[in-house]
Design a protein around this motif. Structure first.
Motif, PDB file in Angstrom:
ATOM      1  N   SER A   5      35.700  26.065  42.757  1.00 21.95           N
ATOM      2  CA  SER A   5      35.070  27.182  42.036  1.00 21.95           C
ATOM      3  C   SER A   5      34.761  28.323  42.992  1.00 21.95           C
ATOM      4  O   SER A   5      34.939  29.496  42.649  1.00 21.95           O
ATOM      5  CB  SER A   5      33.781  26.718  41.356  1.00 21.95           C
ATOM      6  N   ALA A  52      36.269  32.071  42.781  1.00 14.43           N
ATOM      7  CA  ALA A  52      35.365  33.220  42.660  1.00 14.43           C
ATOM      8  C   ALA A  52      35.611  34.238  43.771  1.00 14.43           C
ATOM      9  O   ALA A  52      35.726  35.441  43.507  1.00 14.43           O
ATOM     10  CB  ALA A  52      33.913  32.736  42.687  1.00 14.43           C
ATOM     11  N   ILE A  54      37.083  38.055  43.263  1.00 13.42           N
ATOM     12  CA  ILE A  54      36.328  39.226  43.729  1.00 13.42           C
ATOM     13  C   ILE A  54      37.190  40.084  44.647  1.00 13.42           C
ATOM     14  O   ILE A  54      37.223  41.311  44.523  1.00 13.42           O
ATOM     15  CB  ILE A  54      35.024  38.783  44.421  1.00 13.42           C
TER      16      ILE A  54
END
Length: 173
Positions: free
Chosen positions: A24, A28, A32
């Motif tokens: 995860s 992420a 980004i």
């Protein structure tokens, strides 16, 4: 279900690292970096297109800013992602010093490559994926530059000019 989905990946990570949280985090941070890269490029492209029509009222005598200048530092967030991916191996190594002190067990194993496999496999795959993403986004940005700029304002040989600017140190130097 957890072991079925992440069983193979969990075997590539240190035993005390939660596979789902680690993946995860990778997703992420990668998302980004990708979003920042896209925002940087399209903001710069929009600014250069706006200036193209603002100063000359759309007259054909003015040419669009070269692709290399519009690209600028748009790919830097993804390049930083490659560095972060490689540095995540430090966190994986440090995880062996938490809890049960499993680093001692790793050093006593008969297969000495097991420690390196646990520390480097996922970060190297992540960094290689980020490198592929840099190449993919370069071509996406190049295509967007050509699609959004009216043909009469485009100069020929943009990639040749980009390569010449890179080799002369005008970009990134």
């Amino acid at each position: 279900m957890y072991l079925k989905r992440f069983g193979k990946i969990q075997r590539l990570l240190p035993p005390n690292v939660d596979c789902e949280n680690y993946l995860s985090g990778i997703a992420a941070v990668s998302l980004i970096a990708l979003i920042f890269s896209v925002i940087l490029f399209f903001t710069r492209l929009h600014d250069h297109l706006r200036l193209l029509f603002y100063y000359d009222n759309g007259e054909v005598g003015r040419m669009m800013t070269p692709f290399g200048e519009v690209l600028g530092s748009s790919l830097v967030p993804i390049i930083i992602l490659m560095i972060v991916a490689l540095m995540s191996s430090i966190l994986l190594y440090a995880s062996f010093y938490q809890g049960s002190r499993s680093i001692y067990l790793m050093h006593r194993l008969s297969d000495k490559r097991e420690l390196r496999r646990c520390i480097w496999t996922i970060p190297l795959v992540w960094a290689a994926s980020a490198f592929v993403l840099v190449i993919l986004m370069f071509w996406v940005f190049y295509g967007a530059y050509h699609l959004m700029t009216p043909a009469e304002f485009l100069e020929d040989h943009q990639l040749m000019r980009l390569w010449q600017d890179l080799s002369a140190g005008k970009i990134g130097g």
